[in-house]
Design a protein around this motif. Structure first.
Motif, mmCIF file in Angstrom:
data_model
loop_
_atom_site.group_PDB
_atom_site.id
_atom_site.type_symbol
_atom_site.label_atom_id
_atom_site.label_comp_id
_atom_site.label_asym_id
_atom_site.label_seq_id
_atom_site.Cartn_x
_atom_site.Cartn_y
_atom_site.Cartn_z
ATOM 1 N N UNK A 247 -4.603 10.953 -9.750
ATOM 2 C CA UNK A 247 -4.473 10.861 -11.198
ATOM 3 C C UNK A 247 -3.430 9.840 -11.633
ATOM 4 N N UNK A 248 -2.493 9.522 -10.758
ATOM 5 C CA UNK A 248 -1.459 8.532 -11.095
ATOM 6 C C UNK A 248 -1.906 7.104 -10.793
ATOM 7 N N UNK A 249 -3.085 6.972 -10.172
ATOM 8 C CA UNK A 249 -3.581 5.652 -9.821
ATOM 9 C C UNK A 249 -3.300 5.240 -8.395
ATOM 10 N N UNK A 250 -2.526 6.026 -7.664
ATOM 11 C CA UNK A 250 -2.224 5.713 -6.264
ATOM 12 C C UNK A 250 -3.434 5.998 -5.377
ATOM 13 N N UNK A 251 -3.537 5.248 -4.298
ATOM 14 C CA UNK A 251 -4.634 5.415 -3.355
ATOM 15 C C UNK A 251 -4.120 6.107 -2.104
ATOM 16 N N UNK A 252 -4.872 7.110 -1.669
ATOM 17 C CA UNK A 252 -4.538 7.819 -0.429
ATOM 18 C C UNK A 252 -5.697 7.628 0.541
ATOM 19 N N UNK A 253 -5.355 7.243 1.775
ATOM 20 C CA UNK A 253 -6.364 6.933 2.776
ATOM 21 C C UNK A 253 -6.148 7.781 4.019
ATOM 22 N N UNK A 254 -7.219 8.414 4.461
ATOM 23 C CA UNK A 254 -7.176 9.191 5.698
ATOM 24 C C UNK A 254 -7.704 8.323 6.835
ATOM 25 N N UNK A 255 -6.949 8.295 7.939
ATOM 26 C CA UNK A 255 -7.335 7.483 9.081
ATOM 27 C C UNK A 255 -7.813 8.358 10.229
ATOM 28 N N UNK A 256 -8.568 7.761 11.132
ATOM 29 C CA UNK A 256 -8.956 8.475 12.335
ATOM 30 C C UNK A 256 -7.686 8.889 13.065
ATOM 31 N N UNK A 257 -7.628 10.134 13.507
ATOM 32 C CA UNK A 257 -6.414 10.635 14.131
ATOM 33 C C UNK A 257 -5.526 11.385 13.164
ATOM 34 N N UNK A 258 -6.027 11.575 11.912
ATOM 35 C CA UNK A 258 -5.365 12.412 10.902
ATOM 36 C C UNK A 258 -4.138 11.768 10.243
ATOM 37 N N UNK A 259 -3.870 10.492 10.500
ATOM 38 C CA UNK A 259 -2.799 9.809 9.784
ATOM 39 C C UNK A 259 -3.223 9.574 8.337
ATOM 40 N N UNK A 260 -2.234 9.469 7.449
ATOM 41 C CA UNK A 260 -2.495 9.224 6.031
ATOM 42 C C UNK A 260 -1.656 8.040 5.559
ATOM 43 N N UNK A 261 -2.294 7.158 4.799
ATOM 44 C CA UNK A 261 -1.624 5.996 4.220
ATOM 45 C C UNK A 261 -1.725 6.097 2.708
ATOM 46 N N UNK A 262 -0.642 5.779 2.000
ATOM 47 C CA UNK A 262 -0.681 5.713 0.549
ATOM 48 C C UNK A 262 -0.289 4.311 0.099
ATOM 49 N N UNK A 263 -0.912 3.851 -0.964
ATOM 50 C CA UNK A 263 -0.624 2.517 -1.476
ATOM 51 C C UNK A 263 -1.010 2.439 -2.947
#
Length: 479
Positions: A247-263
């Motif tokens: 809702x704030x406009x940030x992007x959350x990405x789930x990677x193989x291996x359960x890591x998470x990236x936000x940008x």
């Protein structure tokens, strides 16, 4: 149909490829219509080659000065001026105003039509303008599809809904986000990671394999190392499984291996797709032409199964690079002109009317930090092709002209030699400011210059070109 709607040649797409093809047919005495639904000048001028290189150049120049004692001490400030970089980028993209390119088209004697063009049977094109009005035009001799390509969007859950940036948005952004996640490991991915890191953005690169996987291994390794040293995060041999924008406009990405990236933003740089989905190839009654697929062509760029339809550039996906598309366009334009005049076609390898270099001598520069320049085959590709090879490497820092040019210079050059024919079939060089070394290698490969003859091509001292002598010495003097 009036004479205003009949042309000798119709070219669909007014990017660099379409412009070159149309210019060639006009020079051949053929009345030519060029059709464009966006900006005349196309992808390269406004969303690819020119703006991306403008984004990269300021930081490259600053880094070059910092690497020379005496110049480095005169530099104040840690980073480039972001506003000035973006303003310079805007100027090289002509502020997304194509009036200059339109003037060139007019001066070249090419007719221009604005609108979406679609084939409607043999030699017939329907143009629909922005208001929905249609115009039907026909070609006496040829229609050429030069519609380029668009970014491929992989089928990752939530990616489309997250409204990712593609090469267009990342090269034309008006502001630099605080953080950027880039999906992909090819040229667009590493160039934009290089540019945005230099602009103060926190960058994460996510690649399924290694970086620059189509090139020699040492190229991607060197670029990954420099990106990490510059502050970027490089994640290789991993995939993105899910993307969502909160809702704030940030992007959350789930990677193989359960890591998470936000940008703040996500960029998709996973390849290109030919823009042929709505060109109208389905109206031609040819089963081997499928909307959305690359158009199959011979070396004169004539579409298979026709005697009037041509394609050049990314629409064929033979070698999706601007300079190769322009090369194809020149070959196609000359072939169309010759056939229209009843002149014989020189379609032998390296002939006047063919694009042969696309098969064996495609030059490419990745303007990352360090730069990567390559032409011809990698060592692995040569082996896969069954070519008996000799492979030699040389460290750039050991070349006098390189070391005096940049303190602490690093890099690597490689020759791949056909051991039976004793000619070079591949060249790769990685290092700072090495792009201008590439054309000598391209000429050598295209000309099939024997190694014995190359010994007599003396490089000036002290220049970076002396690496050619060092590579030949590593091969060994012929007896």
């Amino acid at each position: 149909m009036s004479s205003d709607d009949q042309y000798d040649v119709i070219v669909i797409g007014a990017g660099a490829v379409g412009e070159n093809l149309a210019d060639r047919t006009v020079q051949g005495g053929l009345r030519t219509l060029l059709i464009e639904h966006e900006l005349v000048g196309g992808e390269c001028s406004y969303w690819a080659c020119m703006p991306s290189k403008a984004l990269l150049r300021s930081a490259a120049a600053l880094n070059a000065a910092r690497a020379v004692g005496g110049a480095a001490e005169a530099i104040s400030g840690d980073r480039v001026d972001v506003a000035a970089v973006l303003a310079r980028r805007d100027s090289f993209a002509a502020h997304w105003d194509d009036s200059g390119q339109v003037r060139w088209v007019e001066q070249a004697g090419i007719d221009l039509a604005r609108g979406h063009a679609r084939l409607d049977g043999a030699r017939t094109v329907v143009i629909t303008d922005a208001e929905g009005a249609t115009r039907r035009v026909t070609a006496r001799h040829a229609v050429a599809v030069c519609t380029g390509s668009g970014a491929s969007i992989p089928p990752i859950e939530g990616l489309v809904e997250a409204e990712p940036w593609t090469s267009r948005e990342v090269t034309s952004a008006k502001e630099v986000p605080g953080s950027l996640a880039i999906i992909g490991g090819g040229v667009v991915a590493v160039e934009m990671a290089t540019a945005y890191t230099a602009l103060g953005c926190s960058v994460t690169v996510i690649a399924r394999g290694r970086l620059l996987a189509a090139l020699e291994d040492f190229a991607g390794d060197a670029v990954a190392q420099r990106l990490q040293e510059s502050g970027a995060r490089v994640l290789t041999h991993t995939g993105t499984t899910r993307v969502e924008r909160d809702a704030t406009g940030r992007v959350r990405m789930s990677l193989a291996g359960c890591d998470t990236i936000e940008a703040d933003e996500v960029v998709v740089a996973t390849g290109r797709t030919p823009r042929t989905a709505d060109v109208g190839v389905d109206t031609l009654g040819l089963d081997h032409l499928t909307p959305g697929d690359a158009l199959p062509v011979d070396d004169t760029m004539l579409v298979t199964g026709t005697d009037w339809l041509y394609a050049a550039g990314d629409a064929t996906m033979r070698a999706p690079l601007t300079h190769q598309g322009k090369y194809q366009a020149r070959a196609a334009g000359d072939a169309i002109s010759a056939r229209a005049a009843g002149r014989p076609i020189d379609d032998a390898p390296w002939g006047t009317h063919v694009a042969t270099a696309d098969h064996r001598a495609v030059p490419q520069v990745c303007f990352s930090s360090p730069e990567v320049a390559s032409v011809g085959l990698t060592a692995d590709q040569a082996a896969e092709a069954g070519i008996p090879t000799r492979v030699v490497d040389y460290a750039l820092g050991r070349v006098a002209g390189v070391s005096v040019h940049r303190d602490g210079a690093e890099g690597q050059a490689r020759l791949v030699v056909d051991a039976e024919r004793d000619v070079i079939v591949g060249f790769t060089v990685v290092g700072d400011e090495v792009a201008e070394l590439l054309h000598a290698a391209t000429v050598t490969i295209v000309g099939e210059v024997p190694i014995a003859r190359l010994w007599h091509a003396v490089p000036a001292y002290p220049t970076a070109s002396e690496v050619w002598l060092r590579l030949l010495e590593a091969l060994g003097r012929p007896s």
